[in-house]
Design a protein around this motif. Structure first.
Motif, PDB file in Angstrom:
ATOM      1  N   SER A  42     -53.167  24.490  -3.936  1.00 28.46           N
ATOM      2  CA  SER A  42     -53.263  25.912  -3.596  1.00 28.46           C
ATOM      3  C   SER A  42     -53.160  26.127  -2.085  1.00 28.46           C
ATOM      4  CB  SER A  42     -54.576  26.496  -4.123  1.00 28.46           C
ATOM      5  OG  SER A  42     -54.605  26.491  -5.535  1.00 28.46           O
ATOM      6  N   VAL A  43     -53.725  25.188  -1.312  1.00 28.64           N
ATOM      7  CA  VAL A  43     -53.613  25.278   0.147  1.00 28.64           C
ATOM      8  C   VAL A  43     -52.141  25.246   0.558  1.00 28.64           C
ATOM      9  CG1 VAL A  43     -54.087  24.094   2.329  1.00 28.64           C
ATOM     10  CG2 VAL A  43     -55.899  24.292   0.609  1.00 28.64           C
ATOM     11  N   ILE A  44     -51.370  24.337  -0.030  1.00 26.63           N
ATOM     12  CA  ILE A  44     -49.941  24.231   0.306  1.00 26.63           C
ATOM     13  C   ILE A  44     -49.221  25.518  -0.069  1.00 26.63           C
ATOM     14  CG2 ILE A  44     -47.820  22.934  -0.079  1.00 26.63           C
ATOM     15  CD1 ILE A  44     -50.002  21.359   1.385  1.00 26.63           C
ATOM     16  N   LYS A  45     -49.496  26.039  -1.258  1.00 28.29           N
ATOM     17  CA  LYS A  45     -48.825  27.269  -1.699  1.00 28.29           C
ATOM     18  C   LYS A  45     -49.188  28.449  -0.801  1.00 28.29           C
ATOM     19  CE  LYS A  45     -48.731  25.797  -6.555  1.00 28.29           C
ATOM     20  NZ  LYS A  45     -49.307  26.023  -7.913  1.00 28.29           N
ATOM     21  N   GLU A  46     -50.460  28.537  -0.406  1.00 25.62           N
ATOM     22  CA  GLU A  46     -50.870  29.639   0.455  1.00 25.62           C
ATOM     23  C   GLU A  46     -50.222  29.525   1.836  1.00 25.62           C
ATOM     24  OE1 GLU A  46     -53.162  33.258   1.035  1.00 25.62           O
ATOM     25  OE2 GLU A  46     -52.038  32.210  -0.520  1.00 25.62           O
ATOM     26  N   GLY A 100     -46.289  31.564   5.719  1.00 21.10           N
ATOM     27  CA  GLY A 100     -45.294  31.177   6.715  1.00 21.10           C
ATOM     28  C   GLY A 100     -45.855  30.181   7.706  1.00 21.10           C
ATOM     29  N   MET A 101     -46.749  29.326   7.210  1.00 27.91           N
ATOM     30  CA  MET A 101     -47.412  28.309   8.037  1.00 27.91           C
ATOM     31  C   MET A 101     -46.822  26.950   7.695  1.00 27.91           C
ATOM     32  SD  MET A 101     -51.528  28.000   8.402  1.00 27.91           S
ATOM     33  CE  MET A 101     -52.329  27.431   9.886  1.00 27.91           C
ATOM     34  N   ILE A 102     -46.448  26.185   8.721  1.00 28.69           N
ATOM     35  CA  ILE A 102     -45.797  24.890   8.499  1.00 28.69           C
ATOM     36  C   ILE A 102     -46.817  23.876   7.991  1.00 28.69           C
ATOM     37  CG2 ILE A 102     -44.470  23.037   9.557  1.00 28.69           C
ATOM     38  CD1 ILE A 102     -43.612  25.068  11.714  1.00 28.69           C
ATOM     39  N   VAL A 103     -46.432  23.121   6.961  1.00 26.45           N
ATOM     40  CA  VAL A 103     -47.262  22.045   6.419  1.00 26.45           C
ATOM     41  C   VAL A 103     -47.015  20.787   7.251  1.00 26.45           C
ATOM     42  CG1 VAL A 103     -47.719  20.589   4.415  1.00 26.45           C
ATOM     43  CG2 VAL A 103     -47.180  23.026   4.096  1.00 26.45           C
ATOM     44  N   ASP A 104     -48.077  20.258   7.870  1.00 21.67           N
ATOM     45  CA  ASP A 104     -47.976  19.034   8.688  1.00 21.67           C
ATOM     46  C   ASP A 104     -48.656  17.890   7.953  1.00 21.67           C
ATOM     47  OD1 ASP A 104     -47.817  17.108  10.675  1.00 21.67           O
ATOM     48  OD2 ASP A 104     -49.503  17.927  11.824  1.00 21.67           O
ATOM     49  N   LEU A 105     -47.907  16.782   7.765  1.00 18.95           N
ATOM     50  CA  LEU A 105     -48.403  15.667   6.967  1.00 18.95           C
ATOM     51  C   LEU A 105     -48.779  14.443   7.783  1.00 18.95           C
ATOM     52  CD1 LEU A 105     -45.944  15.948   3.935  1.00 18.95           C
ATOM     53  CD2 LEU A 105     -48.255  16.879   4.176  1.00 18.95           C
ATOM     54  N   SER A 106     -48.762  14.532   9.114  1.00 17.77           N
ATOM     55  CA  SER A 106     -49.301  13.423   9.908  1.00 17.77           C
ATOM     56  C   SER A 106     -50.779  13.253   9.555  1.00 17.77           C
ATOM     57  CB  SER A 106     -49.158  13.723  11.407  1.00 17.77           C
ATOM     58  OG  SER A 106     -47.831  13.558  11.830  1.00 17.77           O
ATOM     59  N   HIS A 107     -51.230  12.011   9.521  1.00 22.41           N
ATOM     60  CA  HIS A 107     -52.617  11.642   9.188  1.00 22.41           C
ATOM     61  C   HIS A 107     -52.908  11.654   7.685  1.00 22.41           C
ATOM     62  CE1 HIS A 107     -54.365  11.297  13.211  1.00 22.41           C
ATOM     63  NE2 HIS A 107     -53.736  12.409  13.558  1.00 22.41           N
ATOM     64  N   THR A 108     -52.013  12.129   6.843  1.00 20.27           N
ATOM     65  CA  THR A 108     -52.306  12.145   5.409  1.00 20.27           C
ATOM     66  C   THR A 108     -52.011  10.781   4.789  1.00 20.27           C
ATOM     67  OG1 THR A 108     -50.073  12.863   4.796  1.00 20.27           O
ATOM     68  CG2 THR A 108     -51.712  14.579   5.216  1.00 20.27           C
ATOM     69  N   ASN A 133     -43.961  17.547  -3.044  1.00 11.93           N
ATOM     70  CA  ASN A 133     -43.613  18.013  -4.378  1.00 11.93           C
ATOM     71  C   ASN A 133     -43.991  19.475  -4.589  1.00 11.93           C
ATOM     72  OD1 ASN A 133     -42.649  17.491  -7.110  1.00 11.93           O
ATOM     73  ND2 ASN A 133     -44.794  17.686  -7.732  1.00 11.93           N
ATOM     74  N   VAL A 134     -45.071  19.917  -3.923  1.00 10.64           N
ATOM     75  CA  VAL A 134     -45.570  21.284  -4.116  1.00 10.64           C
ATOM     76  C   VAL A 134     -44.859  22.282  -3.212  1.00 10.64           C
ATOM     77  CG1 VAL A 134     -47.583  22.793  -3.880  1.00 10.64           C
ATOM     78  CG2 VAL A 134     -47.831  20.518  -4.897  1.00 10.64           C
ATOM     79  N   SER A 135     -44.611  21.893  -1.966  1.00  6.19           N
ATOM     80  CA  SER A 135     -44.130  22.850  -0.969  1.00  6.19           C
ATOM     81  C   SER A 135     -42.723  23.344  -1.287  1.00  6.19           C
ATOM     82  CB  SER A 135     -44.136  22.214   0.425  1.00  6.19           C
ATOM     83  OG  SER A 135     -43.672  23.139   1.387  1.00  6.19           O
ATOM     84  N   ARG A 136     -42.543  24.638  -1.167  1.00  4.25           N
ATOM     85  CA  ARG A 136     -41.225  25.253  -1.342  1.00  4.25           C
ATOM     86  C   ARG A 136     -40.552  25.498  -0.001  1.00  4.25           C
ATOM     87  NH1 ARG A 136     -42.119  23.159  -5.097  1.00  4.25           N
ATOM     88  NH2 ARG A 136     -42.284  23.875  -7.258  1.00  4.25           N
ATOM     89  N   ALA A 160     -36.269  14.155   4.009  1.00  3.89           N
ATOM     90  CA  ALA A 160     -34.880  14.597   4.173  1.00  3.89           C
ATOM     91  C   ALA A 160     -34.476  15.513   3.027  1.00  3.89           C
ATOM     92  CB  ALA A 160     -33.954  13.389   4.251  1.00  3.89           C
ATOM     93  N   HIS A 161     -34.861  15.146   1.814  1.00  5.33           N
ATOM     94  CA  HIS A 161     -34.545  15.982   0.652  1.00  5.33           C
ATOM     95  C   HIS A 161     -35.241  17.334   0.752  1.00  5.33           C
ATOM     96  CE1 HIS A 161     -33.390  16.878  -3.471  1.00  5.33           C
ATOM     97  NE2 HIS A 161     -34.647  17.228  -3.719  1.00  5.33           N
ATOM     98  N   ASN A 162     -36.432  17.345   1.300  1.00  4.90           N
ATOM     99  CA  ASN A 162     -37.204  18.579   1.483  1.00  4.90           C
ATOM    100  C   ASN A 162     -36.654  19.444   2.613  1.00  4.90           C
ATOM    101  OD1 ASN A 162     -39.589  19.401   3.577  1.00  4.90           O
ATOM    102  ND2 ASN A 162     -40.098  20.133   1.509  1.00  4.90           N
ATOM    103  N   GLY A 163     -35.891  18.829   3.533  1.00  8.05           N
ATOM    104  CA  GLY A 163     -35.365  19.554   4.685  1.00  8.05           C
ATOM    105  C   GLY A 163     -36.262  19.501   5.901  1.00  8.05           C
ATOM    106  N   GLY A 164     -37.291  18.643   5.853  1.00  9.86           N
ATOM    107  CA  GLY A 164     -38.273  18.601   6.926  1.00  9.86           C
ATOM    108  C   GLY A 164     -37.883  17.733   8.103  1.00  9.86           C
ATOM    109  N   VAL A 165     -38.860  17.489   8.988  1.00  4.84           N
ATOM    110  CA  VAL A 165     -38.625  16.745  10.225  1.00  4.84           C
ATOM    111  C   VAL A 165     -39.788  15.791  10.481  1.00  4.84           C
ATOM    112  CG1 VAL A 165     -38.387  16.913  12.737  1.00  4.84           C
ATOM    113  CG2 VAL A 165     -37.235  18.568  11.288  1.00  4.84           C
ATOM    114  N   ILE A 166     -39.471  14.551  10.880  1.00  6.77           N
ATOM    115  CA  ILE A 166     -40.472  13.590  11.344  1.00  6.77           C
ATOM    116  C   ILE A 166     -40.378  13.551  12.854  1.00  6.77           C
ATOM    117  CG2 ILE A 166     -41.274  11.207  11.282  1.00  6.77           C
ATOM    118  CD1 ILE A 166     -38.869  12.387   8.612  1.00  6.77           C
ATOM    119  N   MET A 167     -41.480  13.898  13.541  1.00  8.65           N
ATOM    120  CA  MET A 167     -41.495  14.012  14.994  1.00  8.65           C
ATOM    121  C   MET A 167     -42.154  12.757  15.560  1.00  8.65           C
ATOM    122  SD  MET A 167     -42.374  18.089  15.145  1.00  8.65           S
ATOM    123  CE  MET A 167     -41.495  18.451  16.660  1.00  8.65           C
ATOM    124  N   VAL A 168     -41.362  11.964  16.266  1.00 14.88           N
ATOM    125  CA  VAL A 168     -41.757  10.608  16.655  1.00 14.88           C
ATOM    126  C   VAL A 168     -42.861  10.635  17.710  1.00 14.88           C
ATOM    127  CG1 VAL A 168     -40.959   8.471  17.730  1.00 14.88           C
ATOM    128  CG2 VAL A 168     -39.533   9.643  16.035  1.00 14.88           C
TER     129      VAL A 168
END
Length: 502
Positions: free
Chosen positions: A315-319, A324-332, A342-345, A374-382
């Motif tokens: 629900s957090v991801i959907k909200e 219009g808030m970017i989902v950041d997955l560093s540290h997960t 899988n959840v994020s649109r 890549a399939h999601n269209g996201g970015v990994i920031m080094v």
């Protein structure tokens, strides 16, 4: 005295070929005729009654020099016969006889040959800069066009540690000469070095330690958001707080550093979607789902379980998508990252992570997840922390480039960015000691023939801008569909620090 149509004297007409003279004398077109009155010097016929109305033609797409456009005069060339310059005599209607027509053919041939010779020159690649100085000059030019965007800087936490968030007497242009900034291994950021680094936009981290979970995490996050906004306000000559992609571009064109807020750590929410919405309304534009600790709804990098996101976590991801808030997955954890993907649109980011294949830190991203991003269209920031680059205390600028190239190879050039993590790390690679060094990284990449100027701009900022724009597009689409705020909640917890009304 011989005259042309309209009565203007032309004494030299008597010296011309009779057929050309007759044409010029009787042509109704108000043309200059190549000094004689011939329209050939314009390459296109300029009969006013043949020009289209620009207002009625504006929305019709055309192509000029390979670029899609909606208006260009060359799109409206007419045939020779469409603007009849006849005198009514058979001689003047013989449009393919006489020296003026020979001149027309010659001009067409010359123009065609010129275009044919010029095209290979135009398409041939520009000779790359040979020296590091030349490459740095080119980088400076490129970064005037496109903002260099860093995904993560922990200066706000150092403001809390070193000044207790008291900024009134803090000179951000001179802290590198003052204690404790001048001697701290955790300090890499000030205004002069940011300017030297040609930074166009920065996500400032509103970080909260894991030990604040279930205690005052929400309050501390609010205080960190407040200090970021005050930092920007006190240094308005250099910074400007932004909330949208268009504002990033506008501020960059104005010569300031676009400043964005990222909340680091899902425990900052206090398990409340209302708090998430409040952070967004205050300007936060990404949330790092976890830090090193688990939350009741998501597992972090140090977890020992196989769990990822709970129902509330989804629900957090959907909200976030709705806001219009970017989902950041560093540290997960890996399972949390996969579940969120899988959840994020909308596209996601890793705001400050590197490649697991080159350094097996739990903070880095494995190849299978790189492909999912890549399939999601996201970015990994080094990230530039040496322990995430080489898994030891030392690293070089080339080691960072190796991570960038690996992510580029696995995920594609559209899915790599920069998230150095300055002021939140105490060991940096040689050549990337502080925020002034970004141009040297980009200049080194340009020394590699496989890196084009477009590639460098994609890494520097275009990729993140694209992600942010797509996040905004999802938000706007859901808004048009009247998607309402979620009201889910974590199951009640028996916490001595919570009231009975939670």
């Amino acid at each position: 005295m011989v005259t042309v149509s309209g009565g203007r004297p032309r004494p030299w007409l008597s010296t011309l070929d009779p057929e050309l003279r007759q044409h010029i004398q009787n042509c109704p077109c108000p043309c200059d005729h190549m000094g004689y009155g011939n329209y050939l010097d314009y390459q296109i016929q300029q009969c006013p009654h043949e020009y289209p109305n620009r207002e009625t033609s504006f929305n019709v797409p055309h192509y000029y020099n390979g670029v899609r456009d909606y208006y260009h005069p060359y799109d409206y060339q007419t045939s020779i016969d469409s603007c009849s310059c006849s005198s009514g005599s058979d001689a003047s209607k013989a449009t393919f006889r006489g020296p003026w027509c020979v001149c027309l053919v010659v001009c067409i041939v010359v123009a065609t040959l010129t275009a044919g010779l010029g095209l290979p020159l135009a398409l041939s690649p520009r000779e790359p800069p040979r020296t590091s100085e030349e490459r740095l000059v080119l980088v400076k030019k490129l970064l005037k066009e496109t903002p260099l965007i860093d995904g993560h800087n922990d200066l706000p936490w150092n403001l809390r540690k070193f000044t207790h968030n008291r900024l009134f007497k803090l000179n951000m242009s001179a802290i590198s000469e003052e204690e404790p900034w001048s001697t701290s291994k955790w300090s890499h950021t000030d205004i002069p070095r940011l300017r030297q680094g040609l930074l166009g936009a920065q996500f400032w981290s509103a970080y909260v330690p894991c030990k604040a979970q279930y205690l005052d995490a929400v309050q501390v996050t609010l205080e960190q958001i407040d200090v970021i906004k005050r930092l920007v306000d006190y240094n308005a000559e250099h910074f400007s707080l932004v909330r949208t992609t268009e504002e990033i571009k506008t501020v960059h064109k104005a010569g300031k550093i676009a400043s964005l807020i990222g909340v680091e750590g899902g425990h900052a929410l206090g398990n409340s979607l209302a708090v998430l919405r409040t952070f967004y309304n205050l300007g936060a534009r990404y949330l790092t789902i976890t830090h090193s600790c688990d939350t009741p709804w998501a597992t972090g990098t140090n977890t020992k379980t196989q769990e990822g996101l709970s129902d509330f976590g989804r629900s957090v991801i959907k909200e976030m998508n709705r806001l219009g808030m970017i989902v950041d997955l560093s540290h997960t954890s890996i399972n949390t990252a996969k579940a969120a993907l899988n959840v994020s649109r909308a596209p996601v980011i890793f705001s400050h992570s590197s490649a697991f294949s080159l350094c097996n830190s739990s903070r880095n991203v494995p190849d299978d997840v790189l492909k999912l991003v890549a399939h999601n269209g996201g970015v990994i920031m080094v990230n530039f922390y040496t322990h995430h680059v080489t898994c030891n205390d030392t690293a070089t600028i080339q080691d960072v480039i190796n991570h960038i190239n690996h992510i580029r190879t696995v995920a594609g050039i559209e899915h790599v960015g920069i998230g150095a993590g300055y002021d939140g790390i105490n060991m940096t690679p040689s050549g990337l000691e502080d925020v002034s060094k970004y141009p040297y990284l980009l200049a080194e990449l340009l020394a590699d023939p496989s890196w084009t100027e477009k590639d460098v701009l994609s890494l520097a900022g275009l990729n993140l801008l694209r992600v942010f724009e797509q996040v905004e597009e999802v938000r706007d689409k859901w808004k048009r569909a009247d998607v309402l705020p979620l009201e889910d909640a974590v199951p009640p917890m028996h916490n001595p620090c919570s009231s009975l009304y939670s």
